[in-house]
Structure formats: C-alpha cells, structure tokens
Scaffold this active site. Structure first.
Site, PDB file in Angstrom:
ATOM      1  N   CYS A 186      35.018  33.052  40.055  1.00  9.71           N
ATOM      2  CA  CYS A 186      33.641  33.141  40.307  1.00  9.71           C
ATOM      3  C   CYS A 186      33.682  32.191  39.060  1.00  9.71           C
ATOM      4  O   CYS A 186      32.781  31.962  38.420  1.00  9.71           O
ATOM      5  CB  CYS A 186      32.564  33.942  40.517  1.00  9.71           C
ATOM      6  SG  CYS A 186      32.904  34.874  42.160  1.00  9.71           S
ATOM      7  N   HIS A 213      25.029  30.946  44.990  1.00  4.83           N
ATOM      8  CA  HIS A 213      26.373  31.408  44.289  1.00  4.83           C
ATOM      9  C   HIS A 213      27.267  30.541  45.082  1.00  4.83           C
ATOM     10  O   HIS A 213      27.818  30.554  45.488  1.00  4.83           O
ATOM     11  CB  HIS A 213      26.549  32.254  44.079  1.00  4.83           C
ATOM     12  CG  HIS A 213      27.807  32.677  43.699  1.00  4.83           C
ATOM     13  ND1 HIS A 213      28.574  32.155  42.751  1.00  4.83           N
ATOM     14  CD2 HIS A 213      28.296  34.411  44.068  1.00  4.83           C
ATOM     15  CE1 HIS A 213      29.530  33.119  42.116  1.00  4.83           C
ATOM     16  NE2 HIS A 213      29.385  33.708  43.009  1.00  4.83           N
TER      17      HIS A 213
END
Length: 385
Positions: free
Chosen positions: A83, A332
């Site tokens: 991420c 996200h």
C-alpha cells in the site's frame, strides 16, 4: 533539493468507464499541465502500482507514455511496495534527481479494484502479508489483531475508532475528489448494525477503508529548475523504514516501524511534531490512524485517543489529520494513495486546498504505510517562498 512542481488527481471511486491506462493518462496530463512542463522535458517516469493480480496489466510502466508523445523512449519504472507503492515511486524519483540522473521526473500512482468481487480484492490484498504464516488472513483480520492487542494492553478504545471514522467522513464532504463525500455521525460509526456490520472484531465496516479506482500524479524537479516553474514544494526530509514481514516477529502495539520512520524524518528535517501544521496519514483502518497519532509523537503510547478528545487532529485543530477524508472516505486505490497524499499536502502548504485548506499551513507531513506496519514512508513538505 528536490521540489514538487505540479500535481494531478482523478476522482477516486467506482470508475467502471475508465481503464488503468485511462487513469494513468488523466492524472499524468493534469500534473504536466499544472507544472507547465512538456513531456519532452521529462527525464524519467515512475509508476506506483501494487496490482497483485487485480488487473492483467502486470507490466504497466510504459503505459505512462500515453500521457504525452514526448515521453516516448524515456525510462519508465514500476514500483511496488504494497500500500506504500505510491510513496515508493515518489521517493525513488526524488533519489534519481538527487543522484544527478535526471532533473525532471513524472510520478503516477494508480490502481483499478472495483471491477473485482470482494473476495478477489481480499485475496489480492492478502498477498501483501507473510504467506508462510498469514496466508488466508484478510487485511481487516490482520488489523483486527492490532486492535485486539491494543485493547488488551490499553483498554477498549472502540469509541476512539468511531470518532476517527466520523472525523474523516466529515472531512470528505469538502473534498470533491473523494469517493464518499458523505458525513457519518458518531453514533452510527460506534454502533454495530445491519448497515455497519462487524467485519473482523472489533473492526466494523466504518473502521475499514474503501475499495477504489483512481490515480494521482506529481512532477518533481531539481532545484536548479525552480526559476522555470510556477510553484515549488520542497521535500524538507523523507524517511523510509522497513520492518520484519511476519507479524509474529513484532510486538504489534509497539508499531515500531512507523515510529522510527517518523523520528528519522523529524531528525532529518530538524523539526518536531510540534512544527507540523497538517498531515495526511495511512488510515487503512481506524486502529491504524489511532496508532499513527502515537507514532507521530502526538500522544504517548496507549493515549492516542487524547488528541481526539482535545480536538488536536480535527479540522481547525492544532494539527488536523486527513482533511481529505483519508483512505477511510477519500478512498484507497492502493498504488495511488501515496502519490495522492503528496499532492494533497502540496496543495495545503501552497494554500491551494480549497475547502480542505488548513489556514496558515506551511509544513505538512505524509505518512504512507505498506502491509501490517511493514513499509513506512514519511515525507515532510514545505512551500518554497
């Protein structure tokens, strides 16, 4: 010195009519136009893209050439760091400029996720964990373990998690690029219900970030080009710390990788947390944001909830966190997140954040995390006056 001279940002959300390539091109063109730089003047390209099988584009870096014909034959590299892939790309481009290998770098972060089933997204994201021990555990399940450990050591902080969710949703209303521009009240976030089910105890749906499509881009330039650009945001410092991948090798409540990265970034910048005006941090789950407050040095270990109680991290507070809505409400798209954070903080310190603007913001912090607190990337940014 390396500066951000321009930025671009697609809307985040369910963008079914846009391909991965479309998103790369949209964000990249915005960034070049914002910087007033032609593709022919770019020396190299960096793409942050996690993928892990979410799309068939396993070799996507050269898709950036579709941004501008002048980019053909320029070197293009894809960065993957879970991420934190977006910040990995930003930091790699910065390092190339510092090394004298280029003067102008184009960085794009991107992800396409929403075309997949929930199970397929869960499986892809799960590849960012230690497969020998953690295979088959979802990321809500992984961060539920952080919450369980935190609650066991410091008491039940479910209300603090609900406050974080409500705060970030409230902030998202002012961000037209956010996936969910929708306020949620504290009672809703704090209560398990049919609309807010328990995902992995003690984490409810409102404690979890979104599945998103989107892209963001920044243009980086060497300091000797500052006279040729319209605006410049300087990297006061950066830090990148990687910790052990197995969760079993770490004490979860220490959150040591993020804390070390913050401390290193402060040391290199010659500042403390008290000098930071605004921050965008990696609230993949509300427990992560709570623990990040402590890693930042805003509160002692186990007392992160205090900066919610005294208003420090809210809009209008001393150090507002995630005025964009954060991963929780902005969205996200994994590879895009770190680049988005840099673009948003650059907007804050240049006074160009519109309704998200924190008055007087001069020094901003980015914290982008990969995996279960494994990769920690920090940037401290300030406007060049």
């Amino acid at each position: 010195m390396v500066c951000i001279a321009g930025w671009g940002h697609t809307k985040f959300g369910r963008l079914s009519d846009q391909s991965l390539e479309d998103l790369i091109i949209e964000a990249g063109r915005q960034a070049l136009a914002d910087a007033g730089i032609a593709g022919a003047d770019v020396d190299g390209m960096w793409l942050g893209h996690f993928n892990a099988g979410m799309v068939d584009d396993g070799f996507a870096s050269s898709l950036m050439m579709g941004i501008d014909p002048g980019l053909r034959y320029k070197p293009a590299t894809r960065l993957e760091n879970a991420c934190a892939s977006g910040s990995a790309a930003v930091h790699a481009a910065r390092q190339a400029i510092l090394a004298g290998e280029c003067k102008v770098a184009l960085v794009v972060g991107v992800e396409k996720m929403t075309h997949l089933s929930g199970a397929d997204v869960t499986a892809a994201l799960g590849r960012a964990s230690y497969q020998k021990e953690e295979a088959g555990t979802s990321f809500p399940g992984i961060f539920a373990q952080f919450a369980q450990a935190y609650f066991k050591e410091f008491g039940d902080h479910s209300l603090a998690l609900a406050k974080i969710a409500a705060k970030n949703h409230g902030n998202s209303v002012h961000n037209p690029l956010a996936q969910l521009q929708k306020p949620l009240d504290l009672e809703f976030c704090a209560t398990e219900s049919d609309r807010n089910p328990m995902i992995a105890a003690p984490l409810k749906k409102t404690d979890c970030s979104l599945v998103s499509d989107g892209a963001a881009a920044v243009v980086l330039v060497a300091d000797d080009l500052l006279g040729d650009v319209r605006k410049a945001v300087r990297f006061r410092s950066v830090a990148h710390v990687s910790d052990m991948l197995p969760m079993s090798a770490r004490k979860l409540t220490d959150f040591e990788g993020p804390a070390r990265a913050m401390a290193l970034a402060y040391q290199r910048a010659g500042v403390t947390v008290n000098d930071i005006d605004v921050a965008e941090v990696h609230d993949c789950f509300t427990i992560a944001e709570l623990m990040i407050y402590e890693a930042m040095g805003l509160a002692p270990k186990g007392q992160g909830a205090s900066v919610l109680e005294d208003g420090t991290v809210y809009a209008g507070g001393r150090l507002p966190v995630n005025l964009s809505g954060g991963l929780k409400a902005k969205g996200h798209p994994v590879g895009a997140t770190g680049v988005s954070m840099h673009a948003l903080i650059a907007r804050q310190v240049t006074g160009q954040a519109d309704a998200m603007q924190h008055p007087g913001a001069e020094l901003g912090l980015v914290f982008n995390m990969g995996g279960s607190g494994v990769a920690s990337h920090v940037s401290i940014l300030e406007v060049v006056k």
